[in-house]
Design a protein around this motif. Structure first.
Motif, PDB file in Angstrom:
ATOM      1  N   ASN A   1      45.383  72.619  50.524  1.00 37.28           N
ATOM      2  CA  ASN A   1      46.703  72.280  49.986  1.00 37.28           C
ATOM      3  C   ASN A   1      47.841  72.818  50.863  1.00 37.28           C
ATOM      4  O   ASN A   1      48.901  73.195  50.365  1.00 37.28           O
ATOM      5  N   GLY A   2      47.593  72.883  52.162  1.00 42.39           N
ATOM      6  CA  GLY A   2      48.641  73.222  53.095  1.00 42.39           C
ATOM      7  C   GLY A   2      49.258  74.588  52.895  1.00 42.39           C
ATOM      8  O   GLY A   2      48.587  75.566  52.553  1.00 42.39           O
ATOM      9  N   GLN A   3      50.573  74.644  53.082  1.00 40.74           N
ATOM     10  CA  GLN A   3      51.298  75.901  53.064  1.00 40.74           C
ATOM     11  C   GLN A   3      51.199  76.619  51.725  1.00 40.74           C
ATOM     12  O   GLN A   3      51.222  77.858  51.663  1.00 40.74           O
ATOM     13  N   LYS A   4      51.033  75.886  50.661  1.00 36.38           N
ATOM     14  CA  LYS A   4      50.895  76.494  49.334  1.00 36.38           C
ATOM     15  C   LYS A   4      49.706  77.445  49.294  1.00 36.38           C
ATOM     16  O   LYS A   4      49.799  78.577  48.786  1.00 36.38           O
ATOM     17  N   ASP A   5      48.572  77.013  49.832  1.00 32.06           N
ATOM     18  CA  ASP A   5      47.379  77.863  49.857  1.00 32.06           C
ATOM     19  C   ASP A   5      47.570  79.064  50.775  1.00 32.06           C
ATOM     20  O   ASP A   5      47.148  80.183  50.452  1.00 32.06           O
ATOM     21  N   ILE A   6      48.202  78.848  51.919  1.00 24.71           N
ATOM     22  CA  ILE A   6      48.442  79.947  52.850  1.00 24.71           C
ATOM     23  C   ILE A   6      49.306  81.020  52.203  1.00 24.71           C
ATOM     24  O   ILE A   6      49.034  82.225  52.309  1.00 24.71           O
ATOM     25  N   ASP A   7      50.355  80.606  51.514  1.00 21.65           N
ATOM     26  CA  ASP A   7      51.231  81.560  50.844  1.00 21.65           C
ATOM     27  C   ASP A   7      50.491  82.337  49.761  1.00 21.65           C
ATOM     28  O   ASP A   7      50.652  83.555  49.630  1.00 21.65           O
ATOM     29  N   THR A   8      49.664  81.643  48.998  1.00 15.63           N
ATOM     30  CA  THR A   8      48.914  82.297  47.918  1.00 15.63           C
ATOM     31  C   THR A   8      47.951  83.340  48.467  1.00 15.63           C
ATOM     32  O   THR A   8      47.916  84.488  48.005  1.00 15.63           O
ATOM     33  N   TRP A   9      47.164  82.946  49.453  1.00 14.32           N
ATOM     34  CA  TRP A   9      46.205  83.877  50.051  1.00 14.32           C
ATOM     35  C   TRP A   9      46.936  85.059  50.699  1.00 14.32           C
ATOM     36  O   TRP A   9      46.526  86.212  50.533  1.00 14.32           O
ATOM     37  N   SER A  10      47.998  84.791  51.427  1.00 16.37           N
ATOM     38  CA  SER A  10      48.726  85.858  52.115  1.00 16.37           C
ATOM     39  C   SER A  10      49.280  86.869  51.121  1.00 16.37           C
ATOM     40  O   SER A  10      49.163  88.094  51.318  1.00 16.37           O
ATOM     41  N   ARG A  11      49.892  86.382  50.069  1.00 20.37           N
ATOM     42  CA  ARG A  11      50.486  87.271  49.074  1.00 20.37           C
ATOM     43  C   ARG A  11      49.424  88.129  48.391  1.00 20.37           C
ATOM     44  O   ARG A  11      49.591  89.340  48.221  1.00 20.37           O
ATOM     45  N   ARG A  12      48.333  87.525  48.027  1.00 24.64           N
ATOM     46  CA  ARG A  12      47.293  88.264  47.309  1.00 24.64           C
ATOM     47  C   ARG A  12      46.620  89.309  48.216  1.00 24.64           C
ATOM     48  O   ARG A  12      46.292  90.406  47.770  1.00 24.64           O
TER      49      ARG A  12
END
Length: 359
Positions: free
Chosen positions: A120-131
């Protein structure tokens, strides 16, 4: 450029310049290879496992290897003295379990987490990075991209990465299918789209000091090599596979991007924009000639039982490799690979400097 190198040195003080990184190749980049590369003054990454849970055992083994090295020395090694585990770990976001990944990172505190191939593009990257950052603030976030569009999306994301890896179309493993571009043209344009304070590492088609020096001249802070480390003694790989990496040349005709071997192996489900580069063998040539998939699958499974004979031009097994495979002529230990590339880079850059001074 020197400021970006300093940024990397602060996070990974054992690294020596020129900065060399081993890619987190799925399964084959295990703890022995990762630790060997970090011990040599590079940064080694452990690749994703068949299941996300597998990474815990690999990180535990990496920790043990570092402790064993220190125990054999009179004083603690530079790796042992680090507040984090001095190896990185890679994840394929489309298939890996974020909950398991975060829990494992929290326990072992690897120095870096390499994130790639989100569904899901940048949405997934942001989620993983934050967590990951919430669970282990000392673990730096590395994001791999392969297009200018991804670079622009990354710049708009809510979680800024610590390092960005730009992968050219020459890469082995899974790269971009329709919108991929060679590293020489891709890297400068991507860098023009990114914040200048983020270190950028170049990947794809780099297998020796010449390619590494070229990438540095294009503005990269450091380089990543994958296929070259397939021919490392510490790689978790069959000798037959390694021999094929050394044998193959002229990648324009000896390699191709195809999903065939994924289907034969059962490793399906990748987002549609990704496809692996492989060394061509009988599975592919017979597929192109029209042999039914069911027959190819049966022959592939039989080849699995033949050991090292399953690889090679007359073999059938998946041989993922980059376009620089023709530059790899031998199997060496990881330390020698890192040191040889570093020496060659320095020699090449010195020659360029001398030539410019003479003008």
């Amino acid at each position: 450029m020197s400021q970006l190198v300093t940024t990397i040195s602060r996070s990974y003080p054992w690294m020596k310049t020129p900065l060399i990184v081993s890619a987190p190749m799925r399964v084959v980049a295990g703890p022995t290879l990762a630790v060997a590369v970090s011990r040599a003054g590079g940064l080694g990454f452990i690749g994703p496992g068949v299941k996300t849970q597998d990474i815990a055992a690999d990180l535990e083994e990496a920790l043990t290897l570092i402790k064993q090295t220190s125990a054999s020395q009179a004083q603690p090694s530079v790796l042992q003295s680090q507040p984090v585990l001095p190896v990185g770990v890679g994840f394929q976001l489309w298939s890996d379990d974020v909950d398991v990944a975060v829990s494992t990172i929290c326990k072992y505190q690897p120095c870096a987490a390499w994130l790639y191939a989100p569904r899901n593009g940048q949405k997934d990257i942001d989620t993983w990075s934050r967590r990951i950052r919430d669970a282990s603030p000392s673990t730096r976030i590395w994001i791999q991209i392969g297009t200018v569009a991804e670079a622009r999306e990354l710049a708009k994301g809510t979680e800024e990465p610590d390092v960005i890896v730009v992968q050219g179309a020459e890469s082995g493993g899974h790269g971009r299918v329709k919108d991929g571009l060679g590293l020489m043209a891709l890297l400068p344009e991507v860098m023009d789209s990114l914040p200048p304070h983020i270190p950028v590492f170049a990947a794809g088609g780099i297998a020796d000091g010449r390619g590494a020096a070229a990438a540095l001249c294009l503005g990269a802070t450091g380089v990543v090599m994958g296929t070259r480390f397939l021919a490392a003694t510490e790689a978790r790989i069959s000798p037959g596979y390694q021999r094929e990496i050394v044998r193959a040349s002229d990648a324009a005709v000896s390699t191709t991007r195809t999903l065939l071997y994924n289907e034969l192996r059962g490793t399906v489900g990748w987002p549609e924009q990704y496809s692996p580069r492989v060394i061509i063998n009988k599975s592919f040539t017979e597929h192109q000639a029209g042999r039914p998939f069911d027959e190819l699958k049966k022959l592939y499974d039989e080849a699995l039982k033949t050991g090292d004979a399953g690889w090679g031009p007359e073999g059938r097994l998946a041989t993922y490799a980059g376009a620089a495979t023709g530059l790899i002529h031998d199997v060496k230990d990881a330390e020698r690979i890192v040191q040889d590339v570093q020496k060659e880079v320095l020699r090449r850059l010195s020659n360029v400097q001398k030539a410019n001074s003479a003008q």
